[in-house]
Design a protein around this motif. Sequence first.
Motif, PDB file in Angstrom:
ATOM      1  N   MET A 132       0.860  -1.186   0.000  1.00 37.11           N
ATOM      2  CA  MET A 132       0.000   0.000   0.000  1.00 37.11           C
ATOM      3  C   MET A 132       0.894   1.232   0.000  1.00 37.11           C
ATOM      4  SD  MET A 132      -3.018   1.134   2.651  1.00 37.11           S
ATOM      5  CE  MET A 132      -2.048   1.678   4.040  1.00 37.11           C
ATOM      6  N   THR A 133       0.501   2.208  -0.818  1.00 33.67           N
ATOM      7  CA  THR A 133       1.219   3.480  -0.817  1.00 33.67           C
ATOM      8  C   THR A 133       0.260   4.588  -0.392  1.00 33.67           C
ATOM      9  OG1 THR A 133       0.741   3.806  -3.175  1.00 33.67           O
ATOM     10  CG2 THR A 133       2.876   2.823  -2.622  1.00 33.67           C
ATOM     11  N   VAL A 134       0.797   5.506   0.377  1.00 35.46           N
ATOM     12  CA  VAL A 134       0.024   6.644   0.854  1.00 35.46           C
ATOM     13  C   VAL A 134       0.849   7.896   0.600  1.00 35.46           C
ATOM     14  CG1 VAL A 134      -1.155   7.699   2.821  1.00 35.46           C
ATOM     15  CG2 VAL A 134      -0.947   5.216   2.702  1.00 35.46           C
ATOM     16  N   LYS A 135       0.205   8.938   0.091  1.00 38.80           N
ATOM     17  CA  LYS A 135       0.911  10.206  -0.127  1.00 38.80           C
ATOM     18  C   LYS A 135       0.015  11.352   0.302  1.00 38.80           C
ATOM     19  CE  LYS A 135       3.170  13.017  -3.677  1.00 38.80           C
ATOM     20  NZ  LYS A 135       3.519  13.125  -5.107  1.00 38.80           N
ATOM     21  N   ALA A 136       0.531  12.180   1.195  1.00 33.14           N
ATOM     22  CA  ALA A 136      -0.192  13.363   1.663  1.00 33.14           C
ATOM     23  C   ALA A 136       0.657  14.592   1.393  1.00 33.14           C
ATOM     24  CB  ALA A 136      -0.479  13.248   3.159  1.00 33.14           C
ATOM     25  N   VAL A 137       0.045  15.619   0.833  1.00 32.51           N
ATOM     26  CA  VAL A 137       0.750  16.879   0.578  1.00 32.51           C
ATOM     27  C   VAL A 137       0.083  17.971   1.408  1.00 32.51           C
ATOM     28  CG1 VAL A 137       1.414  18.594  -1.151  1.00 32.51           C
ATOM     29  CG2 VAL A 137       1.415  16.152  -1.744  1.00 32.51           C
ATOM     30  N   VAL A 138       0.890  18.624   2.229  1.00 30.53           N
ATOM     31  CA  VAL A 138       0.409  19.710   3.077  1.00 30.53           C
ATOM     32  C   VAL A 138       1.041  21.006   2.585  1.00 30.53           C
ATOM     33  CG1 VAL A 138       0.342  20.632   5.434  1.00 30.53           C
ATOM     34  CG2 VAL A 138       0.179  18.155   5.053  1.00 30.53           C
ATOM     35  N   LYS A 139       0.192  21.975   2.234  1.00 27.56           N
ATOM     36  CA  LYS A 139       0.687  23.283   1.775  1.00 27.56           C
ATOM     37  C   LYS A 139       0.168  24.350   2.711  1.00 27.56           C
ATOM     38  CE  LYS A 139       1.001  22.198  -3.135  1.00 27.56           C
ATOM     39  NZ  LYS A 139       0.538  22.486  -4.487  1.00 27.56           N
ATOM     40  N   ASN A 140       1.068  25.203   3.179  1.00 31.08           N
ATOM     41  CA  ASN A 140       0.695  26.301   4.085  1.00 31.08           C
ATOM     42  C   ASN A 140      -0.151  25.801   5.263  1.00 31.08           C
ATOM     43  OD1 ASN A 140       2.008  28.251   2.417  1.00 31.08           O
ATOM     44  ND2 ASN A 140       0.253  28.159   1.050  1.00 31.08           N
ATOM     45  N   ASN A 141       0.304  24.703   5.856  1.00 30.19           N
ATOM     46  CA  ASN A 141      -0.320  24.104   7.046  1.00 30.19           C
ATOM     47  C   ASN A 141      -1.719  23.534   6.806  1.00 30.19           C
ATOM     48  OD1 ASN A 141       1.933  24.714   8.687  1.00 30.19           O
ATOM     49  ND2 ASN A 141       1.176  26.804   8.941  1.00 30.19           N
ATOM     50  N   LYS A 142      -2.080  23.285   5.536  1.00 31.02           N
ATOM     51  CA  LYS A 142      -3.375  22.684   5.224  1.00 31.02           C
ATOM     52  C   LYS A 142      -3.178  21.496   4.293  1.00 31.02           C
ATOM     53  CE  LYS A 142      -6.154  26.852   5.765  1.00 31.02           C
ATOM     54  NZ  LYS A 142      -6.974  27.858   5.090  1.00 31.02           N
ATOM     55  N   LEU A 143      -3.973  20.437   4.521  1.00 29.41           N
ATOM     56  CA  LEU A 143      -3.903  19.264   3.660  1.00 29.41           C
ATOM     57  C   LEU A 143      -4.408  19.638   2.267  1.00 29.41           C
ATOM     58  CD1 LEU A 143      -3.249  16.225   3.579  1.00 29.41           C
ATOM     59  CD2 LEU A 143      -5.615  15.789   4.241  1.00 29.41           C
ATOM     60  N   ALA A 144      -3.563  19.422   1.252  1.00 34.30           N
ATOM     61  CA  ALA A 144      -3.913  19.788  -0.120  1.00 34.30           C
ATOM     62  C   ALA A 144      -4.389  18.576  -0.914  1.00 34.30           C
ATOM     63  CB  ALA A 144      -2.722  20.437  -0.813  1.00 34.30           C
ATOM     64  N   THR A 145      -3.635  17.478  -0.840  1.00 35.09           N
ATOM     65  CA  THR A 145      -4.034  16.248  -1.533  1.00 35.09           C
ATOM     66  C   THR A 145      -3.708  15.051  -0.656  1.00 35.09           C
ATOM     67  OG1 THR A 145      -1.903  15.983  -2.662  1.00 35.09           O
ATOM     68  CG2 THR A 145      -3.615  17.208  -3.839  1.00 35.09           C
ATOM     69  N   PHE A 146      -4.437  13.975  -0.897  1.00 36.41           N
ATOM     70  CA  PHE A 146      -4.211  12.738  -0.156  1.00 36.41           C
ATOM     71  C   PHE A 146      -4.572  11.574  -1.069  1.00 36.41           C
ATOM     72  CE2 PHE A 146      -5.117   9.350   2.867  1.00 36.41           C
ATOM     73  CZ  PHE A 146      -4.078   9.493   3.781  1.00 36.41           C
ATOM     74  N   ASN A 147      -3.636  10.656  -1.272  1.00 38.55           N
ATOM     75  CA  ASN A 147      -3.847   9.522  -2.172  1.00 38.55           C
ATOM     76  C   ASN A 147      -3.473   8.215  -1.479  1.00 38.55           C
ATOM     77  OD1 ASN A 147      -4.467  11.125  -4.567  1.00 38.55           O
ATOM     78  ND2 ASN A 147      -2.337  11.747  -4.453  1.00 38.55           N
ATOM     79  N   ILE A 148      -4.313   7.197  -1.669  1.00 36.96           N
ATOM     80  CA  ILE A 148      -4.076   5.874  -1.108  1.00 36.96           C
ATOM     81  C   ILE A 148      -4.268   4.859  -2.221  1.00 36.96           C
ATOM     82  CG2 ILE A 148      -4.695   4.255   0.734  1.00 36.96           C
ATOM     83  CD1 ILE A 148      -6.885   6.603   1.329  1.00 36.96           C
ATOM     84  N   PHE A 149      -3.338   3.915  -2.350  1.00 35.72           N
ATOM     85  CA  PHE A 149      -3.499   2.827  -3.309  1.00 35.72           C
ATOM     86  C   PHE A 149      -3.073   1.521  -2.667  1.00 35.72           C
ATOM     87  CE2 PHE A 149      -3.141   6.529  -6.068  1.00 35.72           C
ATOM     88  CZ  PHE A 149      -4.283   6.371  -6.832  1.00 35.72           C
ATOM     89  N   VAL A 150      -3.936   0.517  -2.760  1.00 34.73           N
ATOM     90  CA  VAL A 150      -3.661  -0.809  -2.229  1.00 34.73           C
ATOM     91  C   VAL A 150      -3.500  -1.757  -3.411  1.00 34.73           C
ATOM     92  CG1 VAL A 150      -4.533  -2.715  -0.815  1.00 34.73           C
ATOM     93  CG2 VAL A 150      -4.999  -0.348  -0.134  1.00 34.73           C
ATOM     94  N   ASN A 151      -2.391  -2.488  -3.433  1.00 35.52           N
ATOM     95  CA  ASN A 151      -2.097  -3.430  -4.513  1.00 35.52           C
ATOM     96  C   ASN A 151      -2.328  -4.854  -4.023  1.00 35.52           C
ATOM     97  OD1 ASN A 151      -0.934  -1.512  -6.527  1.00 35.52           O
ATOM     98  ND2 ASN A 151       0.449  -1.137  -4.826  1.00 35.52           N
ATOM     99  N   MET A 152      -3.068  -5.616  -4.849  1.00 39.21           N
ATOM    100  CA  MET A 152      -3.379  -7.006  -4.518  1.00 39.21           C
ATOM    101  C   MET A 152      -3.034  -7.906  -5.698  1.00 39.21           C
ATOM    102  SD  MET A 152      -7.199  -6.406  -2.974  1.00 39.21           S
ATOM    103  CE  MET A 152      -7.429  -8.099  -2.428  1.00 39.21           C
ATOM    104  N   LYS A 153      -2.887  -9.175  -5.389  1.00 38.06           N
ATOM    105  CA  LYS A 153      -2.668 -10.171  -6.439  1.00 38.06           C
ATOM    106  C   LYS A 153      -3.771 -11.215  -6.355  1.00 38.06           C
ATOM    107  CE  LYS A 153       0.814 -12.690  -8.801  1.00 38.06           C
ATOM    108  NZ  LYS A 153       2.058 -12.501  -9.397  1.00 38.06           N
TER     109      LYS A 153
END
Length: 196
Positions: A132-153
């Motif tokens: 699983m990958t998670v990416k959060a981007v915070v700009k000027n002390n506020k959450l701007a984007t948030f992405n989650i991806f879970v990989n399965m087989k």
Amino acid sequence: TFGGDSTVYHITNETSSKGKTRSSEEWVNMNNVYINGRDTWYKADLEKLTGHSYADLTDAIMNNHLITNPSSDLIKAYKLKRNKNTYTLTAKTIDKALMKKTAEPIFDTTPQSTGQAKVFKQMQKFGKYKSMTVKAVVKNNKLATFNIFVNMKLGKMMTVKVGQSYGNFGSHDFLKVPTNATNAKNLPTTDNKKKK
């Protein structure tokens, strides 16, 4: 993407196989779902069509525990990069319990039909969680984007990637269901009972 009052959802589903990608588009407003099928819009009751309600969808998106109450394991996995007032947190984990907990609400609220929901249940039952990958981007002390991806087989040949992407936090660019969707025809139903 989502926004507005009451919240409107615009959902794009993509399926890739053998280098070909197919996508479908839908809008959800209250318990109405509008689906674009071959350039024709159809309208149906979300719960009757999919088995999940508008409230289920809203809860799965708005109460995402990875944003509101991340586990200590996820917090430890985050790596931080800073560029002036922008902070980027990225994490990769193979914690199977966390992946299962993350994927469950996505699987439960993504299906476009009860048939597809059954397929998703089978994926959850037989799929092997890989990463699983998670990416959060915070700009000027506020959450701007948030992405989650879970990989399965699934088996030897098939892979599944489920996720959610959040953006435009705090913006006033509220979504509205487009007129061509609201003028939709009722989704046709089939009667599989054989006439005697």
